[in-house]
Design a protein around this motif. Structure first.
Motif, PDB file in Angstrom:
ATOM      1  N   GLY A   1       0.760  -1.235   0.000  1.00  0.00           N
ATOM      2  CA  GLY A   1       0.000   0.000   0.000  1.00  0.00           C
ATOM      3  C   GLY A   1       0.787   1.279   0.000  1.00  0.00           C
ATOM      4  O   GLY A   1       0.204   2.365   0.107  1.00  0.00           O
ATOM      5  N   SER A   2       2.119   1.209  -0.119  1.00  0.00           N
ATOM      6  CA  SER A   2       2.899   2.445  -0.189  1.00  0.00           C
ATOM      7  C   SER A   2       4.128   2.233  -1.066  1.00  0.00           C
ATOM      8  O   SER A   2       4.563   1.093  -1.299  1.00  0.00           O
ATOM      9  N   PHE A   3       4.691   3.334  -1.554  1.00  0.00           N
ATOM     10  CA  PHE A   3       5.876   3.246  -2.398  1.00  0.00           C
ATOM     11  C   PHE A   3       7.075   2.826  -1.557  1.00  0.00           C
ATOM     12  O   PHE A   3       7.282   3.325  -0.449  1.00  0.00           O
ATOM     13  N   ASN A   4       7.861   1.898  -2.107  1.00  0.00           N
ATOM     14  CA  ASN A   4       8.924   1.274  -1.340  1.00  0.00           C
ATOM     15  C   ASN A   4      10.282   1.505  -2.020  1.00  0.00           C
ATOM     16  O   ASN A   4      10.520   1.028  -3.128  1.00  0.00           O
ATOM     17  N   SER A   5      11.148   2.229  -1.332  1.00  0.00           N
ATOM     18  CA  SER A   5      12.459   2.574  -1.887  1.00  0.00           C
ATOM     19  C   SER A   5      13.306   1.327  -2.127  1.00  0.00           C
ATOM     20  O   SER A   5      14.033   1.236  -3.134  1.00  0.00           O
ATOM     21  N   ASP A   6      13.225   0.369  -1.214  1.00  0.00           N
ATOM     22  CA  ASP A   6      14.044  -0.840  -1.338  1.00  0.00           C
ATOM     23  C   ASP A   6      13.620  -1.686  -2.531  1.00  0.00           C
ATOM     24  O   ASP A   6      14.467  -2.283  -3.206  1.00  0.00           O
ATOM     25  N   ARG A   7      12.318  -1.737  -2.801  1.00  0.00           N
ATOM     26  CA  ARG A   7      11.862  -2.522  -3.955  1.00  0.00           C
ATOM     27  C   ARG A   7      12.385  -1.891  -5.244  1.00  0.00           C
ATOM     28  O   ARG A   7      12.815  -2.595  -6.170  1.00  0.00           O
ATOM     29  N   ALA A   8      12.343  -0.562  -5.314  1.00  0.00           N
ATOM     30  CA  ALA A   8      12.889   0.111  -6.502  1.00  0.00           C
ATOM     31  C   ALA A   8      14.375  -0.177  -6.635  1.00  0.00           C
ATOM     32  O   ALA A   8      14.878  -0.489  -7.726  1.00  0.00           O
ATOM     33  N   ALA A   9      15.097  -0.086  -5.521  1.00  0.00           N
ATOM     34  CA  ALA A   9      16.542  -0.325  -5.561  1.00  0.00           C
ATOM     35  C   ALA A   9      16.868  -1.746  -6.014  1.00  0.00           C
ATOM     36  O   ALA A   9      17.810  -1.970  -6.796  1.00  0.00           O
ATOM     37  N   ALA A  10      16.089  -2.711  -5.554  1.00  0.00           N
ATOM     38  CA  ALA A  10      16.336  -4.108  -5.916  1.00  0.00           C
ATOM     39  C   ALA A  10      16.250  -4.306  -7.420  1.00  0.00           C
ATOM     40  O   ALA A  10      17.025  -5.087  -7.999  1.00  0.00           O
ATOM     41  N   ILE A  11      15.334  -3.607  -8.054  1.00  0.00           N
ATOM     42  CA  ILE A  11      15.178  -3.723  -9.504  1.00  0.00           C
ATOM     43  C   ILE A  11      16.230  -2.897 -10.231  1.00  0.00           C
ATOM     44  O   ILE A  11      16.899  -3.371 -11.167  1.00  0.00           O
ATOM     45  N   LEU A  12      16.400  -1.654  -9.812  1.00  0.00           N
ATOM     46  CA  LEU A  12      17.257  -0.721 -10.550  1.00  0.00           C
ATOM     47  C   LEU A  12      18.740  -1.063 -10.444  1.00  0.00           C
ATOM     48  O   LEU A  12      19.543  -0.604 -11.258  1.00  0.00           O
ATOM     49  N   ARG A  13      19.112  -1.882  -9.469  1.00  0.00           N
ATOM     50  CA  ARG A  13      20.524  -2.257  -9.296  1.00  0.00           C
ATOM     51  C   ARG A  13      20.832  -3.649  -9.835  1.00  0.00           C
ATOM     52  O   ARG A  13      21.956  -4.153  -9.652  1.00  0.00           O
ATOM     53  N   ASN A  14      19.848  -4.261 -10.505  1.00  0.00           N
ATOM     54  CA  ASN A  14      20.034  -5.637 -10.973  1.00  0.00           C
ATOM     55  C   ASN A  14      19.574  -5.754 -12.431  1.00  0.00           C
ATOM     56  O   ASN A  14      18.386  -5.961 -12.697  1.00  0.00           O
TER      57      ASN A  14
END
Length: 471
Positions: free
Chosen positions: A219-232
């Motif tokens: 239910g909210s924007f998650n910085s770690d989820r973005a990082a997991a994708i953008l760094r891989n």
């Protein structure tokens, strides 16, 4: 069309006489809960007879066209109606042309000025060779003034039956419908969304659909989820493949990335990811767009802003949506949701970094009700513009208007003695936003979000623009 602001002592009856329309027309166009209850400062849209028509219960498009001497196809085309059955009580239809009967003393220049068209348009529409030969009683076809064509996006945060019905009613006003949203999972797959009904309703209105991809977690924007994708890069390829599969299986025409609260150190990773996406999707005719936080300068600090690179997005993607709203956010102090002075500050910077024809300005379809005096930690209630009017009526309070913010507001005291401050949108505030789109020469407008009844907005949009349709 007129925007009329209620003054003391005015009633729908007096307004109907003044503008030459019926009480029913005004009530329907503004979806008034009780036509006998108006408040000072309330803004109403009132159609211009002979140029516009308010749809009544039981109306059929062919009957309306015949009544006013217009072909059904011309009326449908001008109002972006894909299916003649999809007209609804209260919506205002705009005529592609009207019939004017020449009066003694008339000339083409005077008639053209009165209707906002050129003499050449009148000559062409009526196959006239001599502009100086007019006879009293002669009937002239007067084409409607040309409206600029823009792109219009609307996000929908719900996919239930009422949302489907809303898209059926309003889809004619959109270029794109963006069901919100498909979240990215840890393994690069997308969360499911029961969007079939919305997609079918959009297709019925020749509205393209955008697959919205977010870094939403619980239910909210998650910085770690973005990082997991953008760094891989490997996960990115998996994600892009899954996006492509969803686009093909659902019939989406584009992808809209709404990644928020990205870590600043992932700014270049986000840019690189978008380049990778575009390299795979653009050759297939699939558009790529992004939603960007409302920055007023390049180096604006804050987790919401720093990773959103305006210049890079302007170069990479097909268009961007600037989220120019939420200054009056639910957890903050009472304020206009989208104050016009703040929108201008964002656009003044944005146009230096992004081509104007790639910028879609965000606009809210909602308001907020705060308890005052405001205290840190309190959360405002989100309301629709229609609910705001109903509150003003219920508590018999006048509506004020901020010229600085170009937004309506009012105060009231509830049954417990609690004071409230309400900011919302009305016909005036939306007209101000339409004027900004023209002033800055933007690609168009993007609404957050459907599900908030606001009938006046669609009349105001139609008054100003024609939505681009490609389907």
């Amino acid at each position: 069309m007129h925007i009329h602001v209620i003054q003391r002592g005015e009633t729908l009856f007096t307004l109907a006489r003044r503008y030459g329309v019926s009480v029913e027309d005004i009530s329907l166009a503004n979806q008034l809960a009780n036509p006998n209850q108006l408040v000072i400062g309330q803004a109403l849209v009132i159609h211009s007879p002979g140029r516009e028509y308010v749809v009544k219960q039981g109306d059929q498009l062919r009957q309306i066209a015949d009544r006013f001497g217009i072909s059904e196809q011309a009326l449908a085309d001008y109002n972006q109606i894909a299916n003649p059955a999809l007209i609804f009580p209260g919506e205002i239809l705009f005529f592609p042309y009207s019939i004017y009967t020449v009066r003694p003393g008339d000339n083409l220049s005077r008639i053209a000025a009165r209707f906002g068209v050129t003499v050449q348009q009148l000559l062409s529409a009526n196959s006239l060779s001599n502009p100086n030969v007019l006879s009293p009683g002669q009937r002239l076809i007067v084409p409607a003034a040309r409206r600029p064509v823009i792109e219009v996006n609307a996000y929908s945060a719900s996919t239930d039956e009422s949302s489907r019905q809303e898209v059926l009613r309003l889809g004619k006003y959109f270029t794109y419908l963006s069901p919100f949203s498909h979240s990215i999972r840890e393994d690069g797959t997308l969360s499911p969304l029961n969007d079939d009904r919305l997609l079918q309703a959009a297709t019925a209105n020749r509205t393209e659909t955008l697959l919205v991809v977010t870094n939403f977690v619980n239910g909210s924007f998650n910085s770690d989820r973005a990082a997991a994708i953008l760094r891989n890069p490997s996960l990115q390829e998996t994600l892009i493949t899954n996006i492509l599969s969803a686009v093909r299986s659902k019939g989406y025409r584009g992808v809209n990335f709404d990644f928020e609260y990205i870590y600043p150190q992932d700014r270049e990773n986000y840019n690189a990811f978008l380049r990778r996406v575009v390299s795979r999707l653009r050759p297939l005719g699939i558009s790529v767009s992004t939603a960007l936080a409302p920055k007023e300068r390049e180096n604006q600090p804050g987790l919401l802003y720093e990773a959103h690179d305006y210049r890079a997005h302007g170069e990479i993607v097909d268009f961007v949506i600037l989220m120019t709203y939420e200054w009056g956010w639910a957890g903050g102090r009472p304020w206009a949701i989208a104050p016009i002075n703040k929108i201008k500050q964002v656009l003044d910077y944005a146009v230096t970094a992004i081509p104007r024809k790639k910028i879609m300005m965000g606009a809210p379809l909602y308001g907020r009700d705060w308890r005052i005096p405001w205290m840190e930690g309190t959360i405002a209630r989100t309301i629709s513009p229609q609910e705001a009017i109903q509150l003003a009526v219920r508590y018999r309070t006048s509506i004020e208007y901020s010229e600085a913010y170009q937004a309506p507001f009012f105060h009231y005291t509830d049954e417990t003695g609690q004071r409230h401050e309400v900011w919302f949108e009305d016909a005036r505030s939306m007209q101000a936003k339409m004027d900004i789109i023209k002033q800055y020469g933007l690609r168009g407008i993007s609404y957050w979000a459907l599900g908030n009844p606001f009938p006046q907005n669609w009349a105001i949009q139609s008054r100003n623009f024609q939505p681009r349709k490609r389907m």
